[in-house]
Design an enzyme around this catalytic site. Sequence first.
Site, mmCIF file in Angstrom:
data_model
loop_
_atom_site.group_PDB
_atom_site.id
_atom_site.type_symbol
_atom_site.label_atom_id
_atom_site.label_comp_id
_atom_site.label_asym_id
_atom_site.label_seq_id
_atom_site.Cartn_x
_atom_site.Cartn_y
_atom_site.Cartn_z
ATOM 1 N N LYS A 113 -3.135 -21.274 8.314
ATOM 2 C CA LYS A 113 -3.942 -21.080 7.109
ATOM 3 C C LYS A 113 -3.107 -20.929 5.840
ATOM 4 C CE LYS A 113 -8.180 -21.003 8.809
ATOM 5 N NZ LYS A 113 -9.085 -22.147 8.490
ATOM 6 N N GLU A 167 -13.689 -17.091 1.551
ATOM 7 C CA GLU A 167 -14.566 -16.705 2.652
ATOM 8 C C GLU A 167 -13.694 -16.561 3.881
ATOM 9 O OE1 GLU A 167 -14.022 -19.800 1.850
ATOM 10 O OE2 GLU A 167 -13.485 -20.601 3.821
ATOM 11 N N SER A 224 -2.104 -23.394 16.499
ATOM 12 C CA SER A 224 -2.420 -23.114 15.090
ATOM 13 C C SER A 224 -2.290 -21.654 14.692
ATOM 14 C CB SER A 224 -3.830 -23.626 14.775
ATOM 15 O OG SER A 224 -4.756 -23.069 15.684
#
Lengths: 271, 414
Positions: free
Chosen positions: B107, B129, B396
């Site tokens: 991210k 969000e 990830s």
Amino acid sequence: MSRIAQRFAQLKEQGRKALVTYSVAGDPDAETSLKMLHEMVARGADILEVGVPFSDPMAEGPVIQQAHERALVNRLTLTAVIELVAAFRATDNQTPVLLMGYANPVEHMGYAHFADVASAAGVDALLTVDLPPEEVAPIKAELSRVGMDCILLVAPTTPDARLVKIVKQASGFVYSVSLKGVTGSGHLDSNVVAEQVARIRQHTALPVAVGFGIRDATSARAIAAVADGVVVGSALVAAAAEAGQGGPEAAVAAAGALVAEIRQGIDSLAS
Amino acid sequence: MSASETSGNEPPAQAINYSSVPDQDGHFGTYGGKFVAETLMSALTDLEALYHRLSADPAFCAELDEDLAHYVGRPSPLYEARRLSAQAGGARIFLKREDLNHTGAHKVNNTVGQALLAKHMGKRRVIAETGAGQHGVATATIAARLGLECHVFMGEEDVRRQALNVYRMKLLGATVVPVTSGSRTLKDAMNEAMRDWVTNVDDTFYIIGTVAGPHPYPLLVRDFQSVIGREARAQSLDQTGRLPDALVACVGGGSNAIGLFHPFLQDEDVAMYGVEAAGHGLETGQHAAPLSAGTPGVLHGNRTYLMQDEAGQIIETHSVSAGLDYPGVGPEHSWLKDIGRVNYVAVDDTQALAAFHQLTRVEGIIPALESSHAIAYATELAARMEKEQTIIVNLSGRGDKDMHTVAEIDGIEF
């Protein structure tokens, strides 16, 4: 001439401004909604804006979000909203009705099918919050095919060049969003509104209605002084919801009383 | 492009230039676009113009690369999981170690990039969000570093489930706003972030965490995340002398998958698998797999595959992994599905949990539950492939955030 154009023309002749009232179809149920639509007309609404319940109403403040949630408890979906309008038309063939909602339920039904069934039921126009001019062409073509108006929004952030493109595509009236924010926001500034309406009028002869943040006779009067119409939503939905604790009749009566009060405020301009 | 036109979604007659999508209005075939309220349109146009200018500006690119190297800790390793491969019994499995990034997931590649855009636009406030909290933490982190005010919207239900990440965000100086509307999860957090943005559009930059949302977000998030695939491509050539035979990544919104896939799209011999969350099983309806079992529609600013009912209402999703628990998916994935370039498959909660435990025990790497879906599919796929073939799996994120979830499932109380 469409019902919407006719209504604005009549009002102009009378020197009056349009009161557009918003309620969510099926809040809290279809039967109450139908009574409320008739009551609002009886108490002075000129145009009915009927909210189509959606699971993700991104442009709404908390009051209208909760109304969508209440309506969805009874699964009041787009097909049922169109049926509600058909039922309304059984006894009122004059008052313009526009549906306001989000793209997905309409897209899921299919643009062509929606246009067919909505126009057959007596719906006059569609306003989809999340279909800006860039994405509106396909549905607008279907609406035009059946003679329905496609209502487009102009916002305080809309630059002039873009405004010109929007009003070229608009029909019925131009919906001027009064403020940066969601429905029911509390920071309405009538000077800002006046400037924006003037900016819109430079580029179109269509009537201009102003919505977001208008909650009572005083604010409605101030906006009516500079626009062709005012849209009242959250205030009506909140009044009905609060009174509705005492039953559906009370909800209908409360909405009607607030409509009458706002009507008076607007009409006091003319006298 | 209208919903009824299908030209963009038919199998290509000739090679596609994957860098030519989206078009200038943000469309990937019939998907993508800008489905937002008018108030936000000029903010999106401004962002688009700024991004086009900055992404071609060597000084901006150097600034971003510097952050990726020294703050995020890139490049992330490409690690051959030999014991996992041996257990699977087929192809060699390599893990792209995004779990080793600062804040523990892919991210941050995107939040670093978007925060730089916010800085260049002179915005003093950022919003985001978050579902599991990883994107919220990554945003709060970069906001702390740049001295930006940060508000993170999070469904009330997720605030409860992810208490640790909520505390991390608060430590970082962010305000976490619990969202009580709708289903009180990620989609509602995104609605609320949009509502905040429309209200504070003058001074606020919305850092969207995935390759969804209105144009230009799917484009710019793809670009920021593509560092994963660019590195993996070079590392594969360097470490194995060839390109991989297959790529595997989990897909919620799909940013880690696009990041890995995009730099390989022109390489026709590289097969790609996007793994969605089958939750309790696709047949139960309780899943988060719009590409596997949904239909196209419009939500959160773009047209894409969605989980919706027969009336076009968005339905609630389920996955053991909060980061995959979302009813939509990035529009580029919808397009890649329709043209047949990427295969989309689904892995259920039980399979993902098994893979979580397997990777932990045989490689000493605790994966995020999201990434565990990719691991589960990769081991199945490897078994069907030859020993000399290779697979790259995007690992990830790391699983620290999932300790409570896994312990609860295993019946353990702390």
